[in-house]
Each structure stands twice: as C-alpha cells, then as structure tokens.
Motif scaffolding. Structure first.
Motif, PDB file in Angstrom:
ATOM      1  N   ASP A 167      38.957  -5.445 108.429  1.00  0.00           N
ATOM      2  CA  ASP A 167      38.808  -5.186 109.515  1.00  0.00           C
ATOM      3  C   ASP A 167      39.356  -6.281 110.616  1.00  0.00           C
ATOM      4  O   ASP A 167      38.978  -6.316 111.176  1.00  0.00           O
ATOM      5  N   THR A 168      39.359  -7.741 109.825  1.00  0.00           N
ATOM      6  CA  THR A 168      39.559  -8.672 110.722  1.00  0.00           C
ATOM      7  C   THR A 168      40.929  -9.208 111.058  1.00  0.00           C
ATOM      8  O   THR A 168      41.446  -8.854 111.738  1.00  0.00           O
ATOM      9  N   TYR A 169      42.098  -8.946 110.180  1.00  0.00           N
ATOM     10  CA  TYR A 169      43.516  -8.982 109.868  1.00  0.00           C
ATOM     11  C   TYR A 169      44.158  -8.337 111.392  1.00  0.00           C
ATOM     12  O   TYR A 169      44.626  -9.527 111.809  1.00  0.00           O
ATOM     13  N   GLN A 170      44.031  -7.370 111.738  1.00  0.00           N
ATOM     14  CA  GLN A 170      44.891  -6.455 112.861  1.00  0.00           C
ATOM     15  C   GLN A 170      44.176  -7.915 114.578  1.00  0.00           C
ATOM     16  O   GLN A 170      44.550  -7.664 115.080  1.00  0.00           O
ATOM     17  N   LYS A 171      42.610  -8.071 114.386  1.00  0.00           N
ATOM     18  CA  LYS A 171      41.875  -8.424 115.247  1.00  0.00           C
ATOM     19  C   LYS A 171      41.669  -9.781 115.294  1.00  0.00           C
ATOM     20  O   LYS A 171      40.934  -9.944 116.281  1.00  0.00           O
ATOM     21  N   VAL A 172      42.808 -10.402 114.659  1.00  0.00           N
ATOM     22  CA  VAL A 172      42.189 -12.256 115.124  1.00  0.00           C
ATOM     23  C   VAL A 172      43.642 -12.676 115.938  1.00  0.00           C
ATOM     24  O   VAL A 172      44.796 -12.215 115.091  1.00  0.00           O
ATOM     25  N   THR A 173      43.833 -13.915 117.005  1.00  0.00           N
ATOM     26  CA  THR A 173      44.966 -14.503 117.089  1.00  0.00           C
ATOM     27  C   THR A 173      44.281 -16.059 117.249  1.00  0.00           C
ATOM     28  O   THR A 173      42.945 -16.330 117.036  1.00  0.00           O
ATOM     29  N   THR A 174      44.704 -17.550 117.483  1.00  0.00           N
ATOM     30  CA  THR A 174      44.601 -18.733 117.618  1.00  0.00           C
ATOM     31  C   THR A 174      44.763 -19.119 119.173  1.00  0.00           C
ATOM     32  O   THR A 174      46.194 -18.710 119.901  1.00  0.00           O
ATOM     33  N   VAL A 175      44.261 -19.638 119.394  1.00  0.00           N
ATOM     34  CA  VAL A 175      45.003 -20.862 120.743  1.00  0.00           C
ATOM     35  C   VAL A 175      45.046 -22.538 119.522  1.00  0.00           C
ATOM     36  O   VAL A 175      43.385 -22.976 119.848  1.00  0.00           O
ATOM     37  N   ASN A 176      46.031 -22.864 120.067  1.00  0.00           N
ATOM     38  CA  ASN A 176      45.718 -23.960 119.660  1.00  0.00           C
ATOM     39  C   ASN A 176      46.748 -25.247 119.992  1.00  0.00           C
ATOM     40  O   ASN A 176      47.291 -24.712 121.313  1.00  0.00           O
ATOM     41  N   ALA A 177      46.438 -26.305 119.370  1.00  0.00           N
ATOM     42  CA  ALA A 177      46.672 -27.699 120.486  1.00  0.00           C
ATOM     43  C   ALA A 177      47.158 -28.185 119.465  1.00  0.00           C
ATOM     44  O   ALA A 177      46.764 -28.991 118.137  1.00  0.00           O
TER      45      ALA A 177
END
Lengths: 594, 244
Positions: free
Chosen positions: A433-443
């Motif tokens: 379910d999750t593979y397509q629906k995740v992204t990140t904002v990284n520092a």
C-alpha cells in the motif's frame, strides 16, 4: 620480515607517484602528464570501465552492488575501528554500514549519487564570520572550528573547472553578483552558468517547490552530475543524458550519464604516453628521507603480496579521505593528533554529515520512486550555513533542505507507516500500500569540528599486512543534535503543506552508529589551514612537514558544511594543481612559510 | 559467487609474459577494453540443495512463509524461492564472510553503535542457529519440529526469537531471526537471477519495474500509474519460452 624486505624490487624513478586513481588522482594524473611528467598511479582495487563493469545488461543489480557491496573496499582488506567517545574501547567495523568507501579505478567517484555543490563563501571563513557576528561564546563547547586558509573567491575558478569537467546540470543563482530567479540566491557569485540545464523533477519535487515557496523559502533544482543532456567536456570526453533509471549511488552508470573518472577523465588520461596505472597494488607507506622532511617515493604490495619500492619526486595522496589520513600516520608525515594534550594535527578535526528530516505519507499519490536519479531533487538553502539568523537558537551551522527520490530499489527501499510489523501479513499489506505514497523532506547538515572527534591508529586491530587499522572516535555533539532537530521540525512543516496525511520527524536521538547507512561524507583528519599547529596541510594542500607530498580530498576540510563534499573536493584539486603547475614545479619546496 | 572473465585470464597471461616481476596489473597507452567482456552473475538453476540440509530447508521454508505469507497480494516466501536463494547465497562467498573483517579479539561487551561483532560466518549462524531452534522446538512442543507447528504457534515463536524473549540453547535467538529475516527479504526483492523473487512476486508487490533502466516517460508524466510489467537481468519468462 627481513627476508621479505630484501626481496623488495626497486623500480625506475617517476616524476609523480599518485596513490589512488579516483576523482582527484585521475585529474592530477592527466594534468601533470600533460606537463610532460612521468606519472604513475597506484590503485589497490581493480580497473573498472563502463562497458565491462557497469554493462547495461548487468548494472541494475541491487543484491550484487548494494547489499553485497561489490565495488567497495572489502573490510577484510581495510576497515576502521570505531567508538563514540575517547573513554570507550573501539571495535572494528566488520561490514560497511554508515558509510561506503569505494575501491578500484574511479574510487567513490564511480558509485556516488552525483550531488555537486559549491560551499557558501562564509563556510571558508566560518570561525571569523561566526565570531564577528555572534561572539566567540556562541560557538559550541569543545569546538575546534577554524577557517580554511582559502577563500571562496580564490576557489571560484576551480569550482568552475570541476563543473565544466563534469558537465554539471543546474541553474545559476548568482551570476557575477546578479541574483537569478530560478537558482539558489544564497550561492557565491559564479563567473558563468552551469554547463547543462537542470534535470527534470518528479511529482514530489513539484509539491515541495510549491510548499517551500509558501513557507517563504527559495527552492531550486539541485546541481547534478547525472546529466540532463549530452555533453562533451574540457578533455573531449562525452557523456549522455540521464534516463532516471534509479541506479546511481552504489552503482556504476551504464548510460555514461553520470560524471565520474570513467566518463570524464580516463578516456583522455589513458592516451597520455607518460602515464601508467598499476591496479591491484596497495601502497603501504610513503618513504621519507632520514630527516623526515622529504618523500623519496612509496612502497606497495601487489595482490600476490610481492613488495615494490616506487621512487618518485612528487607524491600525491589521492585515496579516500580516511585512508589518506591512515597512510600519513603509518608513514610519519606530520605530527599525530594527541587529544589529551591537544597537540598534533594528523587525525585532528574529523567530521561527518548530519541527516534529519521528515517522512511524509500521502493518502493517494504515485511518486514512482524508481524513476529517479542520484541527484534529482529540489533544494532550499534558506537554512544553510549562516544564511539565517542563529541568534537565540543555541546552535551554529545549517543544512540544505531537499525533496528527492534517488531510487526505489526494493531490497532497501520499502517504507511503511510507523508501528507496522517488520514481517507477516500486515507487513506485506502495508508494504504494497505504501510504496507509491511516501516521500521525504530531508536536511543534510553541517558537522563542526571538536577536540573529541578525531582519527588515530588503533592499538589492537590490524589489517592483513599487520598494520594498525585507523581508529575513529566520533559522535554527534549537542550542537549538531539541536540543529538536526530544528531542521527536522521545518521539514515536517513543509511536508504538511505538501499535503501529507501523516508525517514522521526523523532526527538524531542515539549515539552515532556504524550500522544504518547515513552518508559517505567523512571529512577532516588532514586539514588545510594557515597555522601548522592546527592544520596538517597549507592552503595548497601541501604537507607542512614534507613539502613534496600533497594530500587531496575531503580529509582537508577543517569541518564539514551543509552540503555533499565532492564539488569542493574537485575545486580544491584544481586549486592545488594550479599551485603545483605554476609555482611548485618551477621551484620545488614549501609554497607557504610561517 | 565467482565472476570469471576472459579479461582476467588475458591479464594473468600478460603479466606472466613480462620480464619484470609481477606488478599487479599495469595499464598504459590505451583503454584496456575487450569487446563483449562483461561480468554477468551466474544464474541460480533449480537443483539439489548446496548448503542447507533437507531438514534445515524445511524449517527455512516454514519460516519464510510466515515472514512473507502467501495471500491475495502474491506468492509467499517459500513459493517465491527464498529458501533456494538463501541456500545458494550460503553456498557462495557470502556464506563464508569473504569480504567481512574477521580478525579478533571479540570482546563480550560491545556498544550497539559498533555493529555486529560475532566471529560466526553466515553458514555457522544458520547451521548452529537452526540446530538450536530444532532442539528448542523438540523440547518445548512435544517433539514437534518448527515446520510441524501451527501457523499461530510459529508466529508466536518467531516474535519471541525476534525480541530475544525466547532463549535458544547455546545460540542467540535474535541473531538467527535477523539472519533469516534479512536474507528472506533479499531473496524476495532481489533480481530473480539469484533464485528468489519467483515470477517477480516481490517486484509486483510494490510495483518495481526491475531493470528497465529508462524512466524518462515517467518523469515527463508525474503522478500517473506505471503499467509495464517488470523485467529481470534475464529478461522475462515470456521472452525465453522454449520454441521462441
């Protein structure tokens, strides 16, 4: 031992002996061979080229290159020991985790992601700048933050040279002092734009750019060594456009689309009549004259353990940053750092990179994370370096805040919401379910230098040749922990504006660990500077103590900035080369006297 | 895995022909490139077990099928070939720690931040760990082996191994669980050329297209479904059917 030493073969003298044939070694080899010098590069790993080793039929193999780490230096051959504090007992890193040093021709420049930055002008004068703006008391306890001895303006032409060697894809933010709408308004002035236009970005980056602007930030496509278009570089080497295959970091590029020694330098270098590469040969020592002030050459062993001595006039250490430091310690070049007495320089000011940010889960989205490249991404630099007022924040330093997908390779990339089991039916459902629906904002943040973070030789553990391993004493200090959390909170806010239904704040809560991958951005240990008491190298990367030894790489950084290091490593290489060509070769000797 | 290449053979003979002593490999004058010289992995072929015993393989079959159950989302760990993958990995260089730093001493007390410090090879972890598990099951479940337990019993036991709540005789339960969990996931999601990920079940589960290597069309059309089936290093079964 004596018998083995008697069998050492002494080879004909060379003008230049280079240790390690990665980015810095290959650039110096080509440029110095073109000066008519006899150059030999000694590389402990194998020869590697695109057609053979990263063939398009076999390159996209996550198990082989990522999980089994085929192109990295084997810990069995060389590793480090590690502890978090000087009071602990260091133990060997038995398998690579937190960072991944390369081996073989191309070095880590073969398996990198390709994010190619210039550091900020203030980064090079950070101690002077922070002290003037905030007072010396604002600098963290136990710090050894220091100026580089070189300025951004001095390095600018050499950043330019490296970017045009690589064909970097990006958009200028500051052209000769004039701010450009599409680029990074915080960057130092550049003499001309990037050689190729920026990469196209994905869905997540579009959401991020919009959200970042709503937060008053200035997003721009980050500079990329995965090229947007075909390009022929200053040495006549040609690169092809990136296809967003998602196999960059830990992999060689089968498309000839990632800047590397293989794509940018070796085809020209190998045509030089006075150059010779010796692969699968490990340099064990730089040999010094009796007074210790002059290098006479190097000793190395081939893969059968046969020992050779290679005399040379000029010795250039171009290994991975950590291994440059170890070779200096094993050879007696410069005074080793003694933490207790706070004396000596070799091993001093080891630093790393901090990572924090937010994982963002969306109700419905198709981020297609597999359609990616190592330096695809949109960044905002508003919170990097000293681009923002640190007054009252309780930390110094900053981070580049980025939305990126570098890959969707599923042995390692299988995000699931917090609380999901790691196996079984519920895990399987969440994974799907999750593979397509995740992204990140990284520092990706700076790490300052401290008295307690350093490198020396381990008293217990040895390599197969019986030489002590390098010992790393490191943990993230309070300054970096505060900074990482502050950045992560901003990342969470941006992720919410992007439309995430759930966000997770990721920051540094535990002692630094060698286990999970973080970044292969190990810096310092042989730092450059203007005072021989606090630096191993002068501003031209020349050893203060042994003037015919120059030491390239991120080992020269006095502390680390909030960017990936390779752009600055490239600029420093051309900067040192310029000094060698225009001054040193005409009159060998110290380029700086104090 | 041993990648034998023509180039290595040529290099070896070239070195032997030199009048001077061996220098590793000396390259000068041109790119040392040989046409058609690549280093493909050796494909895993079906056949007898190469490292695991039949009893060990039966236990691994049962474990990987609980870690990755068969359901409407696709094949379970067993049918996806995770056991074959693990067997072949253990039989190869991975099984004997060829790249790992294995010199002692191995102190009793270590920091979690220092990573795994065990002197055991993956082969030893499986052999000793599975033997300890077999002994434990026999004693605890009235003579039954792990694979003879009900699914619910297996799940409870696996959770205990993962947390370290279950104590196996003479072997770290956590180490055994971590080894099988890591390798089962590798097998399920690695290229099928290594014996797991049968029918590309792992890749289909998440929608990973494998080795297609060109997604310029995906970048040009954001937030759209990707509809092409995955491709392995060996292509697709449909492309290599007998008679084609």
């Amino acid at each position: 031992m004596d018998e083995a030493r008697q069998m050492t073969t002494i080879l004909p003298r060379k003008g230049v002996v280079i240790v390690g044939l990665g980015w810095t070694g290959s650039i110096l080899a080509l440029e110095l061979a073109r000066q008519g010098l006899d150059v030999v590069a000694i590389e402990r790993g194998p020869w590697r080229d695109t057609a053979t080793d990263f063939n398009i039929g076999t390159a996209a193999d996550e198990l082989r290159y990522s999980a089994r780490q085929e192109t990295l230096v084997k810990p069995a051959q060389e590793t480090l020991t590690m502890r978090n504090t000087p009071a602990q007992t260091a133990l060997p890193i038995r398998s690579w985790g937190s960072f991944l040093p390369g081996s073989g021709v191309g070095g880590s420049g073969m398996h990198w992601n390709g994010q190619t930055w210039r550091f900020l002008p203030n980064d090079f004068v950070i101690n002077s700048h922070l002290t003037a703006r905030y007072g010396a008391a604002a600098l963290p306890q136990g710090h050894q933050i220091q100026d580089w001895g070189v300025t951004y303006d001095e390095l600018e032409p050499h950043y330019d040279a490296f970017e045009y060697l690589c064909g970097i894809s990006g958009v200028a933010g500051n052209l000769r002092g004039k701010i450009q709408e599409e680029g990074n308004p915080f960057e130092g002035a550049r003499q001309r734009g990037y050689p190729t236009p920026p990469l196209k970005q994905g869905y997540a980056q579009d959401l991020f750019a919009k959200a970042a602007r709503e937060h008053g930030l200035h997003p721009f496509p980050r500079p990329s060594a995965n090229l947007s278009t075909a390009y022929t570089n200053t040495y006549g080497c040609s690169l092809a456009p990136c296809t967003y295959c998602g196999f960059c970091e830990r992999f060689g590029c089968a498309n000839y689309a990632k800047s590397s020694p293989q794509t940018c330098v070796l085809p020209a270098l190998m045509r030089e009549k006075t150059f010779e590469a010796r692969t699968e040969c490990e340099v064990t020592k730089v040999n010094l004259s009796a007074d210790g002030k002059h290098a006479t050459g190097v000793t190395y062993v081939d893969k059968d353990g046969v020992e050779f001595e290679q005399p040379g006039d000029l010795v250039l250490l171009c290994a991975y940053a950590l291994f440059n430091v170890r070779l200096m310690l094993l050879s007696g070049i410069g005074k080793p750092y003694d933490r207790d007495r706070n004396e000596g320089v070799v091993g001093r000011n080891y630093a790393y990179q901090s990572s924090s940010g937010s994982t963002a889960f969306f109700e419905s989205a198709r981020f297609n994370p597999f359609a990616a490249s190592g330096s695809l991404g949109v960044t905002a630099d508003d919170y990097n370096g000293d681009n923002f007022d640190h007054g009252g924040l309780g930390f110094v330093g900053g981070a580049s805040i980025t939305s990126a997908h570098t890959n969707g390779r599923p042995i390692s990339y299988r995000p699931v919401p917090p609380g999901t089991p790691t196996w079984g039916a519920a895990w399987k459902r969440a994974t799907a379910d999750t593979y397509q629906k995740v992204t990140t904002v990284n520092a990706a943040g700076s790490v300052m230098s401290y008295r307690d973070c350093y490198l020396d030789l381990d008293p217990t553990y040895k390599d197969p040749l019986g030489r002590p391993l390098l010992r790393m004493t490191f943990d993230f200090q309070d300054n970096e922990r505060k900074m990482a959390r502050w950045m992560a909170e901003h990342c969470v806010d941006i992720a919410k504006t992007m439309g995430a239904k759930q966000t997770v704040l990721n920051t540094i809560t535990e002692p630094w660990s060698v286990v999970p991958y973080q970044t292969t951005h190990n810096t310092g240990g042989a730092v450059m500077g203007s005072d021989p008491k606090t630096s191993a190298l002068n501003k031209y990367l020349q050893s203060w103590d042994v003037s015919n030894v120059f030491v390239m790489g991120a080992s020269a950084f006095p502390q680390n900035a909030g960017y990936n290091p390779t752009g600055t490593v490239g600029a420093l290489t051309y900067w040192a080369l310029n000094a060698i060509k225009t001054t040193y070769l005409k009159n060998p000797g110290p380029l700086v006297t104090v | 895995m041993v990648y034998k290449t023509r180039r290595e053979v040529l290099a070896a003979s070239a070195v032997a022909a030199l009048a001077t002593p061996a220098l590793g490999r000396t390259i000068s004058g041109e790119m040392p490139w040989e046409p058609n010289d690549a280093h493909p992995p050796a494909p895993v072929v079906p056949g007898p077990l190469q490292f695991l015993t039949p009893d060990e393989a039966a236990t691994i079959d049962a474990i990987v099928d609980r870690l990755i159950p068969s359901d409407e989302l696709g094949l379970g760990g067993k049918d996806a070939g995770c056991t074959v993958f693990i067997d072949r990995q253990l039989a190869g260089s991975y099984g004997t720690n060829e790249t790992r730093y294995t010199k002692g001493p191995f102190p009793e007390h270590t920091l979690p931040s220092q990573g795994a410090q065990s002197p055991l090879t993956p082969r030893e972890q499986y052999r000793n760990g599975l033997a300890a598990l077999a002994t434990y099951c026999k004693a605890t479940f009235d003579g039954r082996a792990f694979e003879a337990l009900s699914a619910a019993e297996q799940d409870t036991l696996l959770k205990g191994l993962q947390k370290g709540d279950v104590k196996l005789p003479g072997f770290s339960a956590k180490m055994l669980f971590a080894a099988v969990h890591t390798n089962a996931m590798e097998g399920y999601f690695a290229d099928p050329v290594y014996g797991g990920n049968h029918e590309m079940a792992g890749w289909k589960l998440v929608g990973f297209p494998g080795t297609r290597y060109d997604y310029r069309d995906v970048i040009a059309n954001p937030n759209q479904p990707y509809t092409r089936p995955p491709v392995s290093i060996q292509g697709r079964a449909e492309w290599t059917k007998p008679g084609k």
